[in-house]
Motif scaffolding. Structure first.
Motif, short mmCIF file in Angstrom:
data_model
loop_
_atom_site.label_atom_id
_atom_site.label_comp_id
_atom_site.label_asym_id
_atom_site.label_seq_id
_atom_site.Cartn_x
_atom_site.Cartn_y
_atom_site.Cartn_z
N ARG A 337 -6.86 -6.09 3.37
CA ARG A 337 -8.15 -5.56 2.95
C ARG A 337 -8.41 -4.21 3.61
NH1 ARG A 337 -12.11 -10.90 3.46
NH2 ARG A 337 -11.03 -12.17 1.88
N VAL A 338 -9.14 -3.35 2.89
CA VAL A 338 -9.47 -2.03 3.42
C VAL A 338 -10.98 -1.85 3.35
CG1 VAL A 338 -9.19 0.46 3.13
CG2 VAL A 338 -7.25 -1.07 2.71
N ARG A 339 -11.58 -1.46 4.46
CA ARG A 339 -13.02 -1.24 4.51
C ARG A 339 -13.36 0.22 4.30
NH1 ARG A 339 -16.12 -5.30 6.22
NH2 ARG A 339 -17.77 -3.85 6.82
N SER A 340 -14.55 0.46 3.77
CA SER A 340 -15.04 1.83 3.61
C SER A 340 -15.07 2.54 4.96
CB SER A 340 -16.44 1.81 3.00
OG SER A 340 -16.97 3.11 2.90
N GLY A 341 -14.59 3.77 5.00
CA GLY A 341 -14.56 4.54 6.24
C GLY A 341 -13.32 4.33 7.07
N GLU A 342 -12.47 3.39 6.68
CA GLU A 342 -11.28 3.08 7.47
C GLU A 342 -10.19 4.13 7.34
OE1 GLU A 342 -7.86 -0.40 7.40
OE2 GLU A 342 -9.92 -0.95 6.88
N LEU A 343 -10.10 4.77 6.19
CA LEU A 343 -9.01 5.72 5.94
C LEU A 343 -9.42 7.10 6.44
CD1 LEU A 343 -8.04 4.58 2.33
CD2 LEU A 343 -7.05 3.85 4.52
N GLY A 344 -9.25 7.31 7.72
CA GLY A 344 -9.64 8.57 8.32
C GLY A 344 -8.48 9.52 8.47
N PRO A 345 -8.69 10.62 9.22
CA PRO A 345 -7.61 11.58 9.48
C PRO A 345 -6.41 10.87 10.12
CG PRO A 345 -9.73 12.45 10.20
CD PRO A 345 -9.97 11.01 9.84
N GLY A 346 -5.24 11.23 9.65
CA GLY A 346 -4.03 10.61 10.17
C GLY A 346 -3.52 9.44 9.36
N SER A 347 -4.37 8.86 8.52
CA SER A 347 -3.91 7.77 7.66
C SER A 347 -3.02 8.34 6.56
CB SER A 347 -5.09 7.05 7.02
OG SER A 347 -4.65 6.20 5.97
N PRO A 348 -1.87 7.72 6.29
CA PRO A 348 -1.02 8.23 5.20
C PRO A 348 -1.73 8.18 3.85
CG PRO A 348 -0.26 6.08 5.97
CD PRO A 348 -1.27 6.55 6.96
N PHE A 349 -2.70 7.28 3.68
CA PHE A 349 -3.41 7.17 2.41
C PHE A 349 -4.55 8.18 2.31
CE2 PHE A 349 -1.27 3.12 2.85
CZ PHE A 349 -0.71 2.96 1.60
N THR A 350 -4.84 8.88 3.38
CA THR A 350 -5.74 10.03 3.32
C THR A 350 -4.99 11.26 2.85
OG1 THR A 350 -7.14 9.17 5.10
CG2 THR A 350 -7.28 11.52 4.67
N GLU A 351 -3.75 11.38 3.29
CA GLU A 351 -2.94 12.55 2.94
C GLU A 351 -2.39 12.48 1.52
OE1 GLU A 351 -2.70 15.16 4.90
OE2 GLU A 351 -4.00 14.10 6.31
N ARG A 352 -2.02 11.26 1.07
CA ARG A 352 -1.46 11.05 -0.27
C ARG A 352 -1.93 9.68 -0.78
NH1 ARG A 352 3.58 13.46 -1.99
NH2 ARG A 352 3.97 11.48 -3.02
N MET A 353 -2.17 9.59 -2.07
CA MET A 353 -2.62 8.31 -2.60
C MET A 353 -1.54 7.23 -2.51
SD MET A 353 -5.76 8.30 -3.44
CE MET A 353 -7.13 9.44 -3.70
N ASP A 354 -0.26 7.62 -2.55
CA ASP A 354 0.78 6.60 -2.41
C ASP A 354 1.08 6.27 -0.96
OD1 ASP A 354 1.91 9.12 -2.10
OD2 ASP A 354 3.84 8.53 -2.92
N GLY A 355 0.47 6.99 -0.02
CA GLY A 355 0.51 6.63 1.39
C GLY A 355 1.88 6.32 1.92
N THR A 356 2.07 5.07 2.31
CA THR A 356 3.35 4.63 2.88
C THR A 356 4.42 4.42 1.82
OG1 THR A 356 2.51 2.36 2.79
CG2 THR A 356 2.27 3.54 4.87
N GLY A 357 4.06 4.59 0.55
CA GLY A 357 5.04 4.48 -0.53
C GLY A 357 4.81 3.27 -1.40
N ALA A 358 4.94 3.47 -2.71
CA ALA A 358 4.81 2.36 -3.65
C ALA A 358 6.00 1.41 -3.49
CB ALA A 358 4.77 2.88 -5.09
N PRO A 359 5.78 0.11 -3.75
CA PRO A 359 6.87 -0.86 -3.57
C PRO A 359 7.89 -0.86 -4.70
CG PRO A 359 4.89 -1.98 -4.29
CD PRO A 359 4.51 -0.54 -4.07
N TRP A 360 7.85 0.15 -5.54
CA TRP A 360 8.82 0.27 -6.61
C TRP A 360 9.27 1.74 -6.67
CZ3 TRP A 360 3.60 -0.63 -7.50
CH2 TRP A 360 2.89 0.47 -7.98
#
Length: 369
Positions: A337-360
Protein backbone atom coordinates in the motif's frame (compact mmCIF):
# COMPACT_ATOMS: atom_id res chain seq x y z
CA UNK A 1 -14.49 48.71 -18.96
CA UNK A 2 -14.29 46.48 -22.03
CA UNK A 3 -13.59 42.79 -21.54
CA UNK A 4 -9.95 41.76 -22.17
CA UNK A 5 -9.19 39.94 -25.42
CA UNK A 6 -6.38 37.42 -25.19
CA UNK A 7 -3.86 36.49 -27.84
CA UNK A 8 -3.38 32.72 -27.94
CA UNK A 9 -1.33 30.15 -29.84
CA UNK A 10 -1.66 26.38 -30.22
CA UNK A 11 1.53 24.31 -30.13
CA UNK A 12 1.06 20.89 -31.69
CA UNK A 13 -1.66 20.64 -34.34
CA UNK A 14 -2.60 16.96 -34.00
CA UNK A 15 -6.05 15.62 -33.16
CA UNK A 16 -6.56 17.19 -29.72
CA UNK A 17 -5.69 20.64 -31.07
CA UNK A 18 -9.07 20.67 -32.79
CA UNK A 19 -10.85 20.64 -29.41
CA UNK A 20 -8.80 23.66 -28.35
CA UNK A 21 -9.49 25.49 -31.60
CA UNK A 22 -13.21 24.82 -31.21
CA UNK A 23 -13.18 26.17 -27.66
CA UNK A 24 -11.38 29.28 -28.86
CA UNK A 25 -13.88 29.75 -31.69
CA UNK A 26 -16.75 29.52 -29.21
CA UNK A 27 -15.26 31.95 -26.69
CA UNK A 28 -17.50 34.85 -27.79
CA UNK A 29 -14.57 36.92 -28.98
CA UNK A 30 -12.67 36.73 -25.70
CA UNK A 31 -9.60 35.16 -27.35
CA UNK A 32 -7.89 35.28 -30.73
CA UNK A 33 -5.91 32.36 -32.14
CA UNK A 34 -2.97 34.23 -33.67
CA UNK A 35 -0.51 31.41 -34.38
CA UNK A 36 -0.08 27.66 -34.73
CA UNK A 37 3.14 25.71 -34.15
CA UNK A 38 4.11 22.28 -35.41
CA UNK A 39 7.33 20.52 -36.38
CA UNK A 40 5.48 19.40 -39.52
CA UNK A 41 5.06 22.60 -41.58
CA UNK A 42 2.44 21.06 -43.85
CA UNK A 43 0.27 19.97 -40.94
CA UNK A 44 0.61 23.42 -39.38
CA UNK A 45 -0.47 25.10 -42.62
CA UNK A 46 -3.46 22.78 -43.00
CA UNK A 47 -4.53 23.48 -39.42
CA UNK A 48 -4.07 27.23 -39.93
CA UNK A 49 -6.16 27.19 -43.07
CA UNK A 50 -8.94 25.25 -41.34
CA UNK A 51 -9.13 27.63 -38.37
CA UNK A 52 -8.16 30.89 -40.08
CA UNK A 53 -4.90 31.24 -38.13
CA UNK A 54 -2.76 34.05 -39.57
CA UNK A 55 0.73 32.68 -38.86
CA UNK A 56 2.52 29.36 -38.36
CA UNK A 57 5.88 28.51 -36.81
CA UNK A 58 8.09 25.43 -36.71
CA UNK A 59 8.94 25.70 -33.03
CA UNK A 60 7.93 27.20 -29.69
CA UNK A 61 11.12 29.24 -29.36
CA UNK A 62 10.39 30.99 -32.64
CA UNK A 63 6.80 31.65 -31.59
CA UNK A 64 7.81 33.24 -28.29
CA UNK A 65 10.44 35.35 -30.05
CA UNK A 66 8.17 36.61 -32.84
CA UNK A 67 4.73 36.89 -31.20
CA UNK A 68 3.27 38.60 -28.17
CA UNK A 69 0.92 35.97 -26.75
CA UNK A 70 -0.98 35.79 -23.48
CA UNK A 71 -1.73 32.08 -23.52
CA UNK A 72 -0.12 29.05 -25.13
CA UNK A 73 -2.08 25.81 -25.58
CA UNK A 74 0.28 22.83 -25.39
CA UNK A 75 -1.17 19.98 -27.47
CA UNK A 76 2.10 18.16 -27.97
CA UNK A 77 3.11 14.62 -26.88
CA UNK A 78 3.51 14.22 -23.10
CA UNK A 79 7.31 14.13 -23.07
CA UNK A 80 7.37 17.71 -24.42
CA UNK A 81 4.99 19.22 -21.88
CA UNK A 82 7.47 19.96 -19.09
CA UNK A 83 10.27 21.54 -21.19
CA UNK A 84 7.79 23.54 -23.28
CA UNK A 85 5.85 24.76 -20.24
CA UNK A 86 9.14 25.73 -18.61
CA UNK A 87 10.14 27.75 -21.68
CA UNK A 88 6.79 29.57 -21.60
CA UNK A 89 7.13 30.34 -17.89
CA UNK A 90 10.61 31.73 -18.46
CA UNK A 91 9.04 34.05 -21.04
CA UNK A 92 6.27 35.06 -18.63
CA UNK A 93 3.56 33.38 -20.72
CA UNK A 94 0.66 31.40 -19.26
CA UNK A 95 0.13 27.81 -20.40
CA UNK A 96 -2.89 25.55 -20.80
CA UNK A 97 -1.55 22.07 -21.43
CA UNK A 98 -3.09 18.71 -22.15
CA UNK A 99 -2.88 15.80 -19.76
CA UNK A 100 -0.75 14.31 -18.45
CA UNK A 101 0.93 17.55 -17.44
CA UNK A 102 4.35 15.90 -16.98
CA UNK A 103 5.92 12.45 -17.09
CA UNK A 104 6.74 12.43 -13.37
CA UNK A 105 6.15 14.10 -10.04
CA UNK A 106 9.73 15.42 -10.16
CA UNK A 107 9.00 17.24 -13.42
CA UNK A 108 5.78 18.62 -11.99
CA UNK A 109 7.58 19.93 -8.92
CA UNK A 110 10.15 21.61 -11.18
CA UNK A 111 7.32 23.45 -12.94
CA UNK A 112 5.77 24.47 -9.62
CA UNK A 113 9.06 26.07 -8.60
CA UNK A 114 9.44 27.77 -11.98
CA UNK A 115 5.89 29.10 -11.78
CA UNK A 116 6.68 30.79 -8.45
CA UNK A 117 9.42 32.77 -10.20
CA UNK A 118 7.30 33.68 -13.25
CA UNK A 119 4.50 36.09 -14.05
CA UNK A 120 2.91 33.25 -16.03
CA UNK A 121 0.92 30.26 -14.83
CA UNK A 122 0.38 26.65 -15.89
CA UNK A 123 -3.03 24.97 -16.02
CA UNK A 124 -3.76 21.35 -16.94
CA UNK A 125 -6.72 20.28 -19.07
CA UNK A 126 -9.04 18.24 -16.83
CA UNK A 127 -12.24 19.31 -18.52
CA UNK A 128 -14.59 16.82 -16.83
CA UNK A 129 -14.43 18.92 -13.66
CA UNK A 130 -16.28 21.70 -15.48
CA UNK A 131 -19.46 19.95 -16.67
CA UNK A 132 -22.74 21.02 -15.06
CA UNK A 133 -23.43 17.60 -13.51
CA UNK A 134 -20.14 17.52 -11.62
CA UNK A 135 -20.64 21.08 -10.38
CA UNK A 136 -24.15 20.20 -9.18
CA UNK A 137 -22.93 17.11 -7.34
CA UNK A 138 -20.14 19.03 -5.61
CA UNK A 139 -22.62 21.67 -4.54
CA UNK A 140 -25.05 19.14 -3.07
CA UNK A 141 -22.25 17.39 -1.20
CA UNK A 142 -20.96 20.69 0.17
CA UNK A 143 -24.46 21.57 1.40
CA UNK A 144 -24.86 18.19 3.12
CA UNK A 145 -28.12 17.48 1.26
CA UNK A 146 -26.99 14.02 0.12
CA UNK A 147 -25.24 13.00 3.32
CA UNK A 148 -21.74 11.59 3.60
CA UNK A 149 -20.01 9.91 0.66
CA UNK A 150 -19.53 6.22 1.45
CA UNK A 151 -18.44 4.34 -1.68
CA UNK A 152 -17.50 5.17 -5.27
CA UNK A 153 -16.72 3.32 -8.47
CA UNK A 154 -14.62 4.89 -11.23
CA UNK A 155 -14.32 2.95 -14.49
CA UNK A 156 -12.49 3.91 -17.66
CA UNK A 157 -12.84 0.85 -19.88
CA UNK A 158 -11.74 1.80 -23.37
CA UNK A 159 -10.32 -0.04 -26.39
CA UNK A 160 -7.13 0.80 -28.21
CA UNK A 161 -5.84 -1.61 -30.84
CA UNK A 162 -2.29 -2.31 -32.01
CA UNK A 163 -2.54 0.35 -34.71
CA UNK A 164 -3.13 2.99 -32.02
CA UNK A 165 0.14 2.03 -30.33
CA UNK A 166 2.04 2.08 -33.62
CA UNK A 167 2.52 5.83 -33.07
CA UNK A 168 6.14 5.90 -31.80
CA UNK A 169 5.56 7.87 -28.58
CA UNK A 170 2.63 5.78 -27.37
CA UNK A 171 2.91 2.91 -24.93
CA UNK A 172 6.40 3.82 -23.69
CA UNK A 173 7.61 5.04 -20.31
CA UNK A 174 10.06 7.48 -21.90
CA UNK A 175 7.56 9.29 -24.12
CA UNK A 176 4.10 8.74 -22.61
CA UNK A 177 4.98 8.08 -18.99
CA UNK A 178 2.53 5.22 -18.55
CA UNK A 179 -0.45 3.37 -19.97
CA UNK A 180 -4.18 3.89 -19.33
CA UNK A 181 -3.52 4.94 -15.74
CA UNK A 182 -1.53 7.90 -16.99
CA UNK A 183 -3.14 8.74 -20.30
CA UNK A 184 -6.74 7.52 -20.36
CA UNK A 185 -8.35 6.98 -16.96
CA UNK A 186 -6.75 10.14 -15.58
CA UNK A 187 -9.75 12.26 -16.62
CA UNK A 188 -12.22 10.06 -14.73
CA UNK A 189 -10.32 9.73 -11.48
CA UNK A 190 -9.42 13.43 -11.55
CA UNK A 191 -13.17 14.07 -11.55
CA UNK A 192 -13.54 11.52 -8.74
CA UNK A 193 -11.01 13.46 -6.64
CA UNK A 194 -12.67 16.79 -7.41
CA UNK A 195 -15.86 15.37 -5.85
CA UNK A 196 -14.49 13.29 -2.96
CA UNK A 197 -11.48 15.39 -2.06
CA UNK A 198 -8.00 14.22 -1.00
CA UNK A 199 -7.21 10.53 -1.32
CA UNK A 200 -5.41 8.84 1.55
CA UNK A 201 -4.14 5.39 0.58
CA UNK A 202 -3.86 3.19 -2.52
CA UNK A 203 -3.56 -0.55 -3.03
CA UNK A 204 -3.20 -1.36 -6.73
CA UNK A 205 -2.40 -3.86 -9.48
CA UNK A 206 -1.25 -3.21 -13.05
CA UNK A 207 -0.76 -5.70 -15.86
CA UNK A 208 0.04 -5.99 -19.54
CA UNK A 209 -2.81 -8.24 -20.68
CA UNK A 210 -2.95 -7.94 -24.47
CA UNK A 211 -0.96 -5.05 -25.97
CA UNK A 212 2.71 -5.29 -26.92
CA UNK A 213 3.70 -2.12 -25.07
CA UNK A 214 6.25 -1.18 -22.42
CA UNK A 215 3.46 0.14 -20.20
CA UNK A 216 0.43 -1.52 -18.64
CA UNK A 217 -2.83 -1.89 -20.55
CA UNK A 218 -4.93 -2.48 -17.40
CA UNK A 219 -4.76 -1.23 -13.82
CA UNK A 220 -7.04 -1.49 -10.79
CA UNK A 221 -6.84 0.35 -7.47
CA UNK A 222 -8.59 0.39 -4.11
CA UNK A 223 -8.54 3.90 -2.67
CA UNK A 224 -9.43 5.43 0.68
CA UNK A 225 -10.16 9.13 1.23
CA UNK A 226 -9.66 11.60 4.06
CA UNK A 227 -13.45 11.85 4.49
CA UNK A 228 -13.74 8.08 5.06
CA UNK A 229 -15.08 7.14 1.62
CA UNK A 230 -13.70 4.18 -0.33
CA UNK A 231 -13.44 3.75 -4.10
CA UNK A 232 -12.50 1.29 -6.82
CA UNK A 233 -10.68 2.70 -9.86
CA UNK A 234 -10.29 0.66 -13.08
CA UNK A 235 -8.32 1.81 -16.13
CA UNK A 236 -8.26 -0.26 -19.34
CA UNK A 237 -7.51 -0.06 -23.05
CA UNK A 238 -8.51 -3.68 -23.78
CA UNK A 239 -12.31 -3.39 -23.27
CA UNK A 240 -14.33 -3.82 -26.51
CA UNK A 241 -17.50 -2.28 -25.05
CA UNK A 242 -16.12 1.11 -24.20
CA UNK A 243 -17.55 3.10 -21.32
CA UNK A 244 -16.66 5.70 -18.71
CA UNK A 245 -18.59 5.35 -15.44
CA UNK A 246 -18.59 7.16 -12.13
CA UNK A 247 -20.91 6.03 -9.34
CA UNK A 248 -21.16 7.71 -5.95
CA UNK A 249 -23.01 5.91 -3.17
CA UNK A 250 -23.96 8.52 -0.57
CA UNK A 251 -25.97 8.27 2.63
CA UNK A 252 -29.16 9.51 0.96
CA UNK A 253 -28.73 8.66 -2.73
CA UNK A 254 -26.68 7.04 -5.46
CA UNK A 255 -25.53 9.48 -8.15
CA UNK A 256 -24.14 8.07 -11.40
CA UNK A 257 -22.83 9.22 -14.75
CA UNK A 258 -22.09 6.97 -17.74
CA UNK A 259 -20.63 8.35 -20.95
CA UNK A 260 -17.60 7.75 -23.13
CA UNK A 261 -15.41 10.78 -23.85
CA UNK A 262 -17.58 13.52 -22.37
CA UNK A 263 -20.88 13.80 -20.53
CA UNK A 264 -23.99 15.94 -20.82
CA UNK A 265 -26.56 16.53 -18.11
CA UNK A 266 -28.68 13.74 -19.61
CA UNK A 267 -25.96 11.21 -18.73
CA UNK A 268 -26.47 11.65 -14.96
CA UNK A 269 -28.99 9.80 -12.77
CA UNK A 270 -29.92 9.95 -9.09
CA UNK A 271 -31.48 7.11 -7.08
CA UNK A 272 -32.74 8.16 -3.62
CA UNK A 273 -32.20 5.88 -0.62
CA UNK A 274 -35.42 4.55 0.96
CA UNK A 275 -36.97 7.26 3.11
CA UNK A 276 -35.09 10.02 1.26
CA UNK A 277 -37.14 10.19 -1.94
CA UNK A 278 -37.29 14.00 -1.83
CA UNK A 279 -33.57 14.31 -2.59
CA UNK A 280 -34.41 13.45 -6.21
CA UNK A 281 -36.03 16.89 -6.45
CA UNK A 282 -32.66 18.46 -5.73
CA UNK A 283 -31.26 17.10 -9.01
CA UNK A 284 -32.73 19.22 -11.77
CA UNK A 285 -31.11 18.41 -15.13
CA UNK A 286 -30.76 21.24 -17.61
CA UNK A 287 -30.81 20.26 -21.31
CA UNK A 288 -28.83 23.42 -22.09
CA UNK A 289 -26.25 22.87 -19.34
CA UNK A 290 -22.55 22.82 -20.06
CA UNK A 291 -21.01 19.56 -21.28
CA UNK A 292 -17.72 18.29 -19.96
CA UNK A 293 -15.72 19.50 -22.94
CA UNK A 294 -12.88 21.95 -23.43
CA UNK A 295 -15.30 24.88 -23.74
CA UNK A 296 -16.17 24.87 -20.04
CA UNK A 297 -12.62 24.79 -18.79
CA UNK A 298 -11.44 27.35 -21.34
CA UNK A 299 -14.17 29.74 -20.21
CA UNK A 300 -13.01 29.22 -16.61
CA UNK A 301 -9.42 29.90 -17.68
CA UNK A 302 -10.44 33.18 -19.32
CA UNK A 303 -12.49 34.17 -16.26
CA UNK A 304 -9.45 33.61 -14.04
CA UNK A 305 -7.23 35.64 -16.35
CA UNK A 306 -9.80 38.46 -16.25
CA UNK A 307 -9.52 38.45 -12.44
CA UNK A 308 -5.73 38.30 -12.51
CA UNK A 309 -5.73 34.83 -10.92
CA UNK A 310 -4.03 31.54 -11.71
CA UNK A 311 -6.28 29.61 -14.13
CA UNK A 312 -7.69 26.20 -13.24
CA UNK A 313 -6.57 23.43 -12.96
CA UNK A 314 -3.44 24.70 -11.17
CA UNK A 315 -0.26 22.69 -10.88
CA UNK A 316 -0.89 22.18 -7.16
CA UNK A 317 -4.36 20.78 -7.93
CA UNK A 318 -3.03 18.57 -10.72
CA UNK A 319 -0.33 17.24 -8.40
CA UNK A 320 -2.88 15.33 -6.29
CA UNK A 321 -4.01 13.49 -9.41
CA UNK A 322 -0.46 12.86 -10.61
CA UNK A 323 0.59 11.63 -7.17
CA UNK A 324 -2.23 9.08 -7.39
CA UNK A 325 -0.88 7.87 -10.75
CA UNK A 326 2.57 7.43 -9.23
CA UNK A 327 1.06 5.67 -6.21
CA UNK A 328 -0.82 3.21 -8.45
CA UNK A 329 2.43 2.24 -10.15
CA UNK A 330 4.36 2.14 -6.88
CA UNK A 331 1.78 -0.11 -5.24
CA UNK A 332 1.49 -2.31 -8.34
CA UNK A 333 5.23 -2.81 -8.78
CA UNK A 334 6.18 -3.17 -5.09
CA UNK A 335 3.13 -5.08 -3.82
CA UNK A 336 2.42 -2.76 -0.92
CA UNK A 337 0.00 0.00 0.00
CA UNK A 338 1.08 3.58 -0.69
CA UNK A 339 -0.10 6.55 1.35
CA UNK A 340 -0.52 10.11 0.13
CA UNK A 341 2.66 12.10 0.69
CA UNK A 342 4.83 8.99 0.88
CA UNK A 343 6.50 9.40 -2.52
CA UNK A 344 8.91 12.19 -1.71
CA UNK A 345 12.29 13.27 -3.09
CA UNK A 346 14.53 10.30 -3.69
CA UNK A 347 11.73 7.84 -4.37
CA UNK A 348 12.20 6.11 -7.75
CA UNK A 349 8.46 6.59 -8.37
CA UNK A 350 8.87 10.35 -7.96
CA UNK A 351 11.54 10.43 -10.65
CA UNK A 352 9.76 8.05 -13.08
CA UNK A 353 6.31 6.51 -13.11
CA UNK A 354 7.79 3.03 -13.66
CA UNK A 355 10.03 3.57 -10.63
CA UNK A 356 11.84 0.36 -9.80
CA UNK A 357 10.68 -1.15 -13.10
CA UNK A 358 7.60 -2.90 -14.43
CA UNK A 359 7.48 -6.66 -13.79
CA UNK A 360 7.30 -7.32 -17.52
CA UNK A 361 9.40 -6.38 -20.53
CA UNK A 362 8.59 -6.01 -24.20
CA UNK A 363 10.50 -8.24 -26.63
CA UNK A 364 12.13 -5.14 -28.09
CA UNK A 365 13.40 -3.98 -24.69
CA UNK A 366 14.77 -7.43 -23.91
CA UNK A 367 16.60 -7.55 -27.24
CA UNK A 368 18.23 -4.18 -26.57
CA UNK A 369 19.77 -5.30 -23.27
Amino acid sequence: MSQPRYRTAIVGTGGIATAHAQALARSDGRADLVAAVDVDPGRARTFAATWNVPRTYAGLTELLREEEVDLVHLCTPPSLHAPQALECLEAGVTVLMEKPPTLSLAELDTLIEAERRSTGHVATVFQHRFGAGAARLRGLLDSGELGRPLLATCLTQWYRDEAYFAVPWRGTWESEGGGPTMGHGIHQFDLLFSVLGPWQEVSAMAARQARDTETEDVSMALVTFDNGAMATVVNSVVSPRETSVLRFDLERATVEVEHLYGYSDDDWTITPAPGHEKVAELWQPDPDAARSNHDGQFAAVLDALDRGEAPPVTLEEARRTMEFVAAVYASSFTGRRVRSGELGPGSPFTERMDGTGAPWKTPSSEASQ
